[in-house]
Design a protein around this motif. Structure first.
Motif, PDB file in Angstrom:
ATOM      1  N   ALA A 224      -0.805  -5.097   2.954  1.00  0.00           N
ATOM      2  CA  ALA A 224      -1.593  -3.934   2.547  1.00  0.00           C
ATOM      3  C   ALA A 224      -1.687  -3.848   1.029  1.00  0.00           C
ATOM      4  O   ALA A 224      -2.749  -3.510   0.485  1.00  0.00           O
ATOM      5  CB  ALA A 224      -0.997  -2.651   3.119  1.00  0.00           C
ATOM      6  N   VAL A 225      -0.590  -4.164   0.341  1.00  0.00           N
ATOM      7  CA  VAL A 225      -0.597  -4.153  -1.123  1.00  0.00           C
ATOM      8  C   VAL A 225      -1.610  -5.175  -1.634  1.00  0.00           C
ATOM      9  O   VAL A 225      -2.419  -4.881  -2.512  1.00  0.00           O
ATOM     10  CB  VAL A 225       0.815  -4.436  -1.695  1.00  0.00           C
ATOM     11  CG1 VAL A 225       0.760  -4.679  -3.199  1.00  0.00           C
ATOM     12  CG2 VAL A 225       1.756  -3.290  -1.359  1.00  0.00           C
TER      13      VAL A 225
ATOM     14  N   GLN B 206       4.358   2.297   2.033  1.00  0.00           N
ATOM     15  CA  GLN B 206       5.514   1.819   2.802  1.00  0.00           C
ATOM     16  C   GLN B 206       5.950   0.428   2.350  1.00  0.00           C
ATOM     17  O   GLN B 206       6.897  -0.126   2.885  1.00  0.00           O
ATOM     18  CB  GLN B 206       5.184   1.813   4.294  1.00  0.00           C
ATOM     19  CG  GLN B 206       4.951   3.198   4.857  1.00  0.00           C
ATOM     20  CD  GLN B 206       4.422   3.165   6.281  1.00  0.00           C
ATOM     21  OE1 GLN B 206       3.986   2.142   6.795  1.00  0.00           O
ATOM     22  NE2 GLN B 206       4.449   4.332   6.919  1.00  0.00           N
ATOM     23  N   GLY B 207       5.214  -0.133   1.394  1.00  0.00           N
ATOM     24  CA  GLY B 207       5.587  -1.439   0.857  1.00  0.00           C
ATOM     25  C   GLY B 207       5.109  -2.628   1.671  1.00  0.00           C
ATOM     26  O   GLY B 207       5.614  -3.733   1.488  1.00  0.00           O
TER      27      GLY B 207
ATOM     28  N   LEU C   5      -5.735   2.042   3.554  1.00  0.00           N
ATOM     29  CA  LEU C   5      -4.584   1.165   3.299  1.00  0.00           C
ATOM     30  C   LEU C   5      -3.418   1.905   2.653  1.00  0.00           C
ATOM     31  O   LEU C   5      -2.285   1.419   2.669  1.00  0.00           O
ATOM     32  CB  LEU C   5      -4.998   0.020   2.365  1.00  0.00           C
ATOM     33  CG  LEU C   5      -5.953  -1.030   2.927  1.00  0.00           C
ATOM     34  CD1 LEU C   5      -6.506  -1.890   1.797  1.00  0.00           C
ATOM     35  CD2 LEU C   5      -5.228  -1.884   3.950  1.00  0.00           C
ATOM     36  N   TRP C   6      -3.697   3.066   2.081  1.00  0.00           N
ATOM     37  CA  TRP C   6      -2.726   3.729   1.211  1.00  0.00           C
ATOM     38  C   TRP C   6      -1.371   3.992   1.872  1.00  0.00           C
ATOM     39  O   TRP C   6      -0.334   3.785   1.257  1.00  0.00           O
ATOM     40  CB  TRP C   6      -3.317   5.019   0.658  1.00  0.00           C
ATOM     41  CG  TRP C   6      -2.573   5.465  -0.561  1.00  0.00           C
ATOM     42  CD1 TRP C   6      -1.719   6.510  -0.653  1.00  0.00           C
ATOM     43  CD2 TRP C   6      -2.584   4.837  -1.837  1.00  0.00           C
ATOM     44  NE1 TRP C   6      -1.202   6.586  -1.920  1.00  0.00           N
ATOM     45  CE2 TRP C   6      -1.722   5.560  -2.668  1.00  0.00           C
ATOM     46  CE3 TRP C   6      -3.233   3.723  -2.364  1.00  0.00           C
ATOM     47  CZ2 TRP C   6      -1.490   5.217  -3.991  1.00  0.00           C
ATOM     48  CZ3 TRP C   6      -3.008   3.390  -3.679  1.00  0.00           C
ATOM     49  CH2 TRP C   6      -2.149   4.128  -4.474  1.00  0.00           C
TER      50      TRP C   6
END
Length: 134
Positions: A80-81, A75-76, A69-70
């Protein structure tokens, strides 16, 4: 059948899984009921992983998920965050459970604070995302 035969414990385990009582297993394998129980127990132990091994594998899986996921987190990507925070929470929960089971109170206290911070960060991130989306 002699208890020393290599396939006997597995056969005893398969019978027990099928619901066959120990007395019947003993009869089929020509052993005592106590030996039938011991065989099933031994066969089960062969298949079990030590709790520490299971925990380490699960932590490695979570680390791999976070690594995957990093790039998107960097990329914001809001989803994913959120997923990354969930992975971190799960990891902290797992470590806290491990610490609570006797791996050290200082570690447990630290991990509880990490869990609380992760929950707070998740709520904060969700609030910010909702504000951006509206």
């Amino acid at each position: 059948m002699n208890r020393s035969k290599s396939g006997a414990p597995q056969h005893a385990l398969q019978l027990r899984k099928a619901g066959v009582p120990y007395a019947k297993i003993a009869e089929q394998l020509d052993i005592t009921e106590a030996d039938a129980y011991d065989m099933v127990t031994a066969a089960l132990q062969v298949h079990e992983e030590a709790p520490e091994t299971r925990t380490r594998l699960d932590l490695e899986r979570l680390d791999a998920m976070l690594l995957g996921l990093w790039k998107h987190i960097g990329q914001g990507d809001p989803k994913a965050v959120e997923q990354g925070l969930e992975v971190m929470r799960m990891r902290a929960d797992m470590l806290a459970d491990r610490a609570a089971s006797g791996d050290g109170s200082e570690v447990g206290d630290y991990l509880e604070s990490v869990k609380a911070a992760a929950r707070e960060n998740k709520q904060s991130a969700v609030t910010r995302l909702r504000a951006v989306e509206s």
